[in-house]
Design a protein around this motif. Structure first.
Motif, PDB file in Angstrom:
ATOM      1  N   GLN A 189      15.432  42.661 -82.101  1.00 53.16           N
ATOM      2  CA  GLN A 189      14.104  42.127 -81.786  1.00 53.16           C
ATOM      3  C   GLN A 189      14.115  41.256 -80.539  1.00 53.16           C
ATOM      4  O   GLN A 189      13.048  40.962 -79.976  1.00 53.16           O
ATOM      5  CB  GLN A 189      13.566  41.341 -82.989  1.00 53.16           C
ATOM      6  CG  GLN A 189      13.328  42.217 -84.200  1.00 53.16           C
ATOM      7  CD  GLN A 189      12.867  41.409 -85.395  1.00 53.16           C
ATOM      8  OE1 GLN A 189      11.887  40.674 -85.333  1.00 53.16           O
ATOM      9  NE2 GLN A 189      13.576  41.539 -86.499  1.00 53.16           N
ATOM     10  N   GLN A 190      15.285  40.814 -80.128  1.00 49.97           N
ATOM     11  CA  GLN A 190      15.473  40.018 -78.924  1.00 49.97           C
ATOM     12  C   GLN A 190      14.802  38.651 -79.032  1.00 49.97           C
ATOM     13  O   GLN A 190      14.008  38.394 -79.937  1.00 49.97           O
ATOM     14  CB  GLN A 190      14.974  40.765 -77.681  1.00 49.97           C
ATOM     15  CG  GLN A 190      15.494  42.177 -77.546  1.00 49.97           C
ATOM     16  CD  GLN A 190      17.015  42.266 -77.489  1.00 49.97           C
ATOM     17  OE1 GLN A 190      17.710  41.306 -77.187  1.00 49.97           O
ATOM     18  NE2 GLN A 190      17.544  43.450 -77.778  1.00 49.97           N
ATOM     19  N   ILE A 191      15.139  37.768 -78.108  1.00 51.11           N
ATOM     20  CA  ILE A 191      14.688  36.380 -78.163  1.00 51.11           C
ATOM     21  C   ILE A 191      13.171  36.269 -78.116  1.00 51.11           C
ATOM     22  O   ILE A 191      12.558  35.536 -78.906  1.00 51.11           O
ATOM     23  CB  ILE A 191      15.316  35.563 -77.010  1.00 51.11           C
ATOM     24  CG1 ILE A 191      16.833  35.490 -77.182  1.00 51.11           C
ATOM     25  CG2 ILE A 191      14.713  34.163 -76.941  1.00 51.11           C
ATOM     26  CD1 ILE A 191      17.570  34.849 -76.030  1.00 51.11           C
ATOM     27  N   ASP A 192      12.527  37.017 -77.217  1.00 55.12           N
ATOM     28  CA  ASP A 192      11.069  36.913 -77.122  1.00 55.12           C
ATOM     29  C   ASP A 192      10.405  37.417 -78.399  1.00 55.12           C
ATOM     30  O   ASP A 192       9.330  36.939 -78.786  1.00 55.12           O
ATOM     31  CB  ASP A 192      10.545  37.644 -75.891  1.00 55.12           C
ATOM     32  CG  ASP A 192      11.064  39.075 -75.785  1.00 55.12           C
ATOM     33  OD1 ASP A 192      11.889  39.484 -76.624  1.00 55.12           O
ATOM     34  OD2 ASP A 192      10.649  39.787 -74.848  1.00 55.12           O
ATOM     35  N   GLY A 193      11.025  38.370 -79.074  1.00 54.25           N
ATOM     36  CA  GLY A 193      10.501  38.850 -80.338  1.00 54.25           C
ATOM     37  C   GLY A 193      10.552  37.793 -81.423  1.00 54.25           C
ATOM     38  O   GLY A 193       9.622  37.673 -82.234  1.00 54.25           O
ATOM     39  N   VAL A 252      10.421  34.553 -80.959  1.00 53.13           N
ATOM     40  CA  VAL A 252       9.418  33.535 -80.650  1.00 53.13           C
ATOM     41  C   VAL A 252       8.020  34.036 -81.011  1.00 53.13           C
ATOM     42  O   VAL A 252       7.201  33.304 -81.582  1.00 53.13           O
ATOM     43  CB  VAL A 252       9.491  33.146 -79.162  1.00 53.13           C
ATOM     44  CG1 VAL A 252       8.363  32.195 -78.796  1.00 53.13           C
ATOM     45  CG2 VAL A 252      10.852  32.508 -78.844  1.00 53.13           C
ATOM     46  N   THR A 253       7.751  35.285 -80.696  1.00 46.89           N
ATOM     47  CA  THR A 253       6.422  35.849 -80.950  1.00 46.89           C
ATOM     48  C   THR A 253       6.173  36.069 -82.438  1.00 46.89           C
ATOM     49  O   THR A 253       5.135  35.667 -82.976  1.00 46.89           O
ATOM     50  CB  THR A 253       6.253  37.186 -80.196  1.00 46.89           C
ATOM     51  OG1 THR A 253       6.423  36.967 -78.799  1.00 46.89           O
ATOM     52  CG2 THR A 253       4.874  37.770 -80.452  1.00 46.89           C
ATOM     53  N   ASN A 302      11.334  27.958 -82.735  1.00 45.68           N
ATOM     54  CA  ASN A 302      11.461  26.945 -81.697  1.00 45.68           C
ATOM     55  C   ASN A 302      12.848  27.043 -81.055  1.00 45.68           C
ATOM     56  O   ASN A 302      13.658  27.912 -81.411  1.00 45.68           O
ATOM     57  CB  ASN A 302      11.199  25.546 -82.264  1.00 45.68           C
ATOM     58  CG  ASN A 302      12.147  25.180 -83.400  1.00 45.68           C
ATOM     59  OD1 ASN A 302      13.319  25.596 -83.416  1.00 45.68           O
ATOM     60  ND2 ASN A 302      11.667  24.410 -84.366  1.00 45.68           N
ATOM     61  N   THR A 303      13.117  26.170 -80.094  1.00 41.11           N
ATOM     62  CA  THR A 303      14.371  26.236 -79.349  1.00 41.11           C
ATOM     63  C   THR A 303      15.581  26.143 -80.268  1.00 41.11           C
ATOM     64  O   THR A 303      16.538  26.924 -80.144  1.00 41.11           O
ATOM     65  CB  THR A 303      14.429  25.104 -78.303  1.00 41.11           C
ATOM     66  OG1 THR A 303      13.348  25.264 -77.378  1.00 41.11           O
ATOM     67  CG2 THR A 303      15.746  25.135 -77.537  1.00 41.11           C
ATOM     68  N   TYR A 304      15.547  25.198 -81.197  1.00 37.52           N
ATOM     69  CA  TYR A 304      16.666  25.034 -82.122  1.00 37.52           C
ATOM     70  C   TYR A 304      16.860  26.292 -82.957  1.00 37.52           C
ATOM     71  O   TYR A 304      17.988  26.751 -83.169  1.00 37.52           O
ATOM     72  CB  TYR A 304      16.405  23.834 -83.033  1.00 37.52           C
ATOM     73  CG  TYR A 304      17.410  23.688 -84.152  1.00 37.52           C
ATOM     74  CD1 TYR A 304      18.654  23.099 -83.931  1.00 37.52           C
ATOM     75  CD2 TYR A 304      17.120  24.166 -85.436  1.00 37.52           C
ATOM     76  CE1 TYR A 304      19.582  22.985 -84.958  1.00 37.52           C
ATOM     77  CE2 TYR A 304      18.042  24.056 -86.461  1.00 37.52           C
ATOM     78  CZ  TYR A 304      19.265  23.457 -86.221  1.00 37.52           C
ATOM     79  OH  TYR A 304      20.189  23.369 -87.239  1.00 37.52           O
ATOM     80  N   GLU A 305      15.751  26.878 -83.438  1.00 34.67           N
ATOM     81  CA  GLU A 305      15.847  28.057 -84.293  1.00 34.67           C
ATOM     82  C   GLU A 305      16.345  29.274 -83.515  1.00 34.67           C
ATOM     83  O   GLU A 305      17.106  30.090 -84.046  1.00 34.67           O
ATOM     84  CB  GLU A 305      14.480  28.337 -84.931  1.00 34.67           C
ATOM     85  CG  GLU A 305      14.094  27.296 -85.978  1.00 34.67           C
ATOM     86  CD  GLU A 305      12.657  27.431 -86.454  1.00 34.67           C
ATOM     87  OE1 GLU A 305      12.368  26.996 -87.586  1.00 34.67           O
ATOM     88  OE2 GLU A 305      11.818  27.954 -85.691  1.00 34.67           O
TER      89      GLU A 305
END
Length: 262
Positions: free
Chosen positions: A147-151, A153-154, A159-162
């Motif tokens: 799902q990659q990082i942007d996935g 977040v979306t 959040n950054t820590y997660e």
């Protein structure tokens, strides 16, 4: 019933009140946050109280049947026995105790929380999404990584820590600097390679201080991305300060150490 003990840390001590255990457990495994549990189920024992006491108040709840053991509520049922499978005695779901212990409602979420993910909120959301998609625990790591990082977040509002937490969970062990210093090229499979993209030199964009997908560029345009599972390995290369060259070859990133660095 759940016997709730409020300990304010003051000389006056605390007091106890009963909370319906079935409703509290339903909310707990459904992903309700601990402060919200305190506000919903502990009005008598914990209200009005400063918000900083919500977690200690909730954590001190325990079933009156185990009050002598002094175990917190979510953990006190982790040793629930499974009843005999007879026509008159229903059999508990095999993971009932684990669901109550961790406060989640899917086997996938349990897997995440026992594999390094520390966010209850995040594990709950990913676990439900995986269950709905039919992703088993054995496929979970690869499915999350894809799902990659942007996935993240979306879809999960990570959040950054997660995001850092998930990166640690999905990362494949690697030591690319050792390979380079031994004179070996480092090959990284890429994600989202643009259709018709040919082989040739590429550059990498540092993600910055906040976790973000590392972009693979050519002529100022993004043509691919570093997979989340390889994020840490590639970031190590970028941050090394070594003179590196990057090429796209058959959909993979091939990194070599420039001769001047040898």
């Amino acid at each position: 019933m759940l016997e709730v003990h409020r300990d304010t840390g003051t000389r006056n001590g605390g007091f106890a009140a009963d909370v319906p255990i079935s409703g509290a457990i339903r909310d707990w495994i459904s992903g309700t946050s601990i402060p919200e549990l305190a506000r919903t189920w502990m009005l008598t024992a914990c209200q009005p109280i400063p918000s900083r006491w919500s977690r200690p108040c909730t954590a001190s709840a325990r079933p009156s049947s185990t009050r002598s053991a002094g175990q917190p509520a979510p953990w006190s049922t982790s040793s629930i026995p499974t009843p005999a499978d007879t026509p008159t005695t229903p059999r508990l779901f095999a993971h009932t105790a684990w669901h109550i212990r961790y406060g989640v409602d899917t086997e996938q979420a349990i897997k995440l929380l026992t594999s390094g993910i520390t966010s209850h909120h995040l594990a709950h959301q990913i676990g439900r999404a995986a269950a709905e998609a039919g992703i088993g625990s054995g496929e979970l790591r690869t499915w999350v990584a894809d799902q990659q990082i942007d996935g993240w977040v979306t879809a999960y509002k990570a959040n950054t820590y997660e995001v850092e937490d998930i990166l640690d969970y999905v990362s494949k062990p690697a030591n690319p600097l050792n390979e380079l210093l031994r004179g070996h090229p480092v090959t990284i499979p890429l994600a989202r390679v643009g259709p018709g993209t040919g082989d040739g030199p590429v550059t990498l964009t540092h993600p910055g201080k906040k976790p973000a997908t590392i972009r693979v560029n050519r002529d100022g345009n993004q043509i691919a991305a570093i997979p989340a599972a390889r994020h840490h390995a590639v970031l190590t290369l970028i941050d090394s300060g070594l003179d590196l060259t990057h090429h796209l070859e058959a959909g993979q990133l091939v990194t070599t150490l420039a001769m001047a660095s040898l």
